[in-house]
Design a protein around this motif. Sequence first.
Motif, PDB file in Angstrom:
ATOM      1  N   ILE A  49      41.209  42.980  49.976  1.00 24.73           N
ATOM      2  CA  ILE A  49      40.911  42.834  48.548  1.00 24.73           C
ATOM      3  C   ILE A  49      39.441  43.085  48.228  1.00 24.73           C
ATOM      4  O   ILE A  49      39.074  43.209  47.065  1.00 24.73           O
ATOM      5  CB  ILE A  49      41.328  41.448  48.025  1.00 24.73           C
ATOM      6  CG1 ILE A  49      40.541  40.340  48.732  1.00 24.73           C
ATOM      7  CG2 ILE A  49      42.821  41.224  48.182  1.00 24.73           C
ATOM      8  CD1 ILE A  49      40.779  38.970  48.136  1.00 24.73           C
ATOM      9  N   SER A  50      38.593  43.183  49.276  1.00 20.61           N
ATOM     10  CA  SER A  50      37.162  43.410  49.016  1.00 20.61           C
ATOM     11  C   SER A  50      36.907  44.795  48.433  1.00 20.61           C
ATOM     12  O   SER A  50      35.851  45.039  47.847  1.00 20.61           O
ATOM     13  CB  SER A  50      36.352  43.227  50.303  1.00 20.61           C
ATOM     14  OG  SER A  50      36.721  44.191  51.273  1.00 20.61           O
ATOM     15  N   VAL A  51      37.871  45.700  48.592  1.00 14.68           N
ATOM     16  CA  VAL A  51      37.688  47.055  48.052  1.00 14.68           C
ATOM     17  C   VAL A  51      38.474  47.257  46.759  1.00 14.68           C
ATOM     18  O   VAL A  51      38.475  48.355  46.200  1.00 14.68           O
ATOM     19  CB  VAL A  51      38.114  48.117  49.095  1.00 14.68           C
ATOM     20  CG1 VAL A  51      37.257  48.015  50.344  1.00 14.68           C
ATOM     21  CG2 VAL A  51      39.588  47.978  49.459  1.00 14.68           C
ATOM     22  N   LEU A  52      39.136  46.190  46.289  1.00 15.56           N
ATOM     23  CA  LEU A  52      39.928  46.303  45.066  1.00 15.56           C
ATOM     24  C   LEU A  52      39.137  45.812  43.858  1.00 15.56           C
ATOM     25  O   LEU A  52      38.262  44.960  43.980  1.00 15.56           O
ATOM     26  CB  LEU A  52      41.216  45.475  45.186  1.00 15.56           C
ATOM     27  CG  LEU A  52      42.211  45.877  46.284  1.00 15.56           C
ATOM     28  CD1 LEU A  52      43.407  44.938  46.259  1.00 15.56           C
ATOM     29  CD2 LEU A  52      42.670  47.315  46.115  1.00 15.56           C
ATOM     30  N   SER A  55      40.930  43.711  38.381  1.00 11.98           N
ATOM     31  CA  SER A  55      42.248  43.868  37.753  1.00 11.98           C
ATOM     32  C   SER A  55      43.336  44.083  38.805  1.00 11.98           C
ATOM     33  O   SER A  55      44.449  43.550  38.686  1.00 11.98           O
ATOM     34  CB  SER A  55      42.235  45.039  36.765  1.00 11.98           C
ATOM     35  OG  SER A  55      41.873  46.242  37.427  1.00 11.98           O
ATOM     36  N   ASN A  56      43.011  44.852  39.851  1.00 16.62           N
ATOM     37  CA  ASN A  56      43.990  45.080  40.921  1.00 16.62           C
ATOM     38  C   ASN A  56      44.262  43.803  41.716  1.00 16.62           C
ATOM     39  O   ASN A  56      45.391  43.567  42.169  1.00 16.62           O
ATOM     40  CB  ASN A  56      43.511  46.182  41.865  1.00 16.62           C
ATOM     41  CG  ASN A  56      43.720  47.574  41.290  1.00 16.62           C
ATOM     42  OD1 ASN A  56      44.616  47.789  40.485  1.00 16.62           O
ATOM     43  ND2 ASN A  56      42.887  48.510  41.689  1.00 16.62           N
ATOM     44  N   ILE A  57      43.241  42.980  41.893  1.00 20.09           N
ATOM     45  CA  ILE A  57      43.428  41.692  42.575  1.00 20.09           C
ATOM     46  C   ILE A  57      44.345  40.800  41.752  1.00 20.09           C
ATOM     47  O   ILE A  57      45.227  40.122  42.292  1.00 20.09           O
ATOM     48  CB  ILE A  57      42.071  41.010  42.824  1.00 20.09           C
ATOM     49  CG1 ILE A  57      41.255  41.811  43.845  1.00 20.09           C
ATOM     50  CG2 ILE A  57      42.266  39.580  43.324  1.00 20.09           C
ATOM     51  CD1 ILE A  57      39.849  41.289  44.054  1.00 20.09           C
ATOM     52  N   ASP A  58      44.147  40.806  40.428  1.00 20.46           N
ATOM     53  CA  ASP A  58      45.027  40.021  39.544  1.00 20.46           C
ATOM     54  C   ASP A  58      46.471  40.482  39.670  1.00 20.46           C
ATOM     55  O   ASP A  58      47.406  39.656  39.650  1.00 20.46           O
ATOM     56  CB  ASP A  58      44.564  40.137  38.085  1.00 20.46           C
ATOM     57  CG  ASP A  58      43.279  39.373  37.829  1.00 20.46           C
ATOM     58  OD1 ASP A  58      42.966  38.464  38.626  1.00 20.46           O
ATOM     59  OD2 ASP A  58      42.584  39.690  36.840  1.00 20.46           O
ATOM     60  N   VAL A  59      46.669  41.805  39.796  1.00 19.14           N
ATOM     61  CA  VAL A  59      48.023  42.351  39.942  1.00 19.14           C
ATOM     62  C   VAL A  59      48.643  41.857  41.244  1.00 19.14           C
ATOM     63  O   VAL A  59      49.817  41.465  41.283  1.00 19.14           O
ATOM     64  CB  VAL A  59      47.992  43.899  39.921  1.00 19.14           C
ATOM     65  CG1 VAL A  59      49.341  44.471  40.333  1.00 19.14           C
ATOM     66  CG2 VAL A  59      47.604  44.402  38.544  1.00 19.14           C
ATOM     67  N   LYS A  60      47.861  41.855  42.344  1.00 18.35           N
ATOM     68  CA  LYS A  60      48.361  41.385  43.634  1.00 18.35           C
ATOM     69  C   LYS A  60      48.752  39.905  43.566  1.00 18.35           C
ATOM     70  O   LYS A  60      49.775  39.488  44.107  1.00 18.35           O
ATOM     71  CB  LYS A  60      47.295  41.588  44.711  1.00 18.35           C
ATOM     72  CG  LYS A  60      46.984  43.043  45.042  1.00 18.35           C
ATOM     73  CD  LYS A  60      48.140  43.685  45.776  1.00 18.35           C
ATOM     74  CE  LYS A  60      47.819  45.121  46.154  1.00 18.35           C
ATOM     75  NZ  LYS A  60      48.982  45.796  46.783  1.00 18.35           N
ATOM     76  N   ILE A  61      47.920  39.120  42.899  1.00 19.15           N
ATOM     77  CA  ILE A  61      48.212  37.685  42.761  1.00 19.15           C
ATOM     78  C   ILE A  61      49.492  37.483  41.955  1.00 19.15           C
ATOM     79  O   ILE A  61      50.352  36.670  42.320  1.00 19.15           O
ATOM     80  CB  ILE A  61      47.026  36.951  42.099  1.00 19.15           C
ATOM     81  CG1 ILE A  61      45.805  36.981  43.030  1.00 19.15           C
ATOM     82  CG2 ILE A  61      47.405  35.511  41.756  1.00 19.15           C
ATOM     83  CD1 ILE A  61      44.541  36.446  42.398  1.00 19.15           C
TER      84      ILE A  61
END
Length: 200
Positions: A49-52, A55-61
């Motif tokens: 997730i350090s390269v995301l 918004s992409n981290i929120d999608v993963k969560i």
Amino acid sequence: MKDKKRNHKGKKPRGRSVQELMGIRGFTRYGLATEHGELLLFRVSPVNISVLSASNIDVKIHTLQTALTVMPDLEIICTDSCECFDANKAYLRQREREESNACVRRLLHQDGEMLTELQAEMSTARQFVFLRRCSGLKPEQVLSLVNETHKQLAGAGFEVQRMKKPDIKRFLAIYFGASMDGDRMPDVDGAQYVKGVRAK
């Protein structure tokens, strides 16, 4: 001292095996049999997730929350994906303190530093396992649950793989601090030394 209790045949009761203490009965076609039911294990590849972006981290969560909502009995296990060297490092430090030869002491110290560096390099190596428990199900029902779980996780965007027998053996060996070569361990201790018994 009093003698240990004996059974009605005059024999000492057999001690519990490690397998019994862990509650494991054996391997099944789809997972691991325990005294509390069958366990289905799925290895999920981690995402860096350090390269995301945020918004992409929120999608993963959100994706993970959705998967847990659909499968509320889903359990998540996070463990090291490699051996822990703490016991080896402690042993080397003890040997270094006890050693009288300066050259040997220096070599022991270098070995300890090497293990510290190796452990630091592997400190971020983690493996993630999703687990589902099933009890009292027929084989075809277990297969259906396996397929359903894999479909749900894959559909949610996870890179998932059902863990087979060698994968589970290696996972357990690392989890209990035994070895990284758990997949090559025999199913029964000493089976490889008994004539006619082949280690699987």
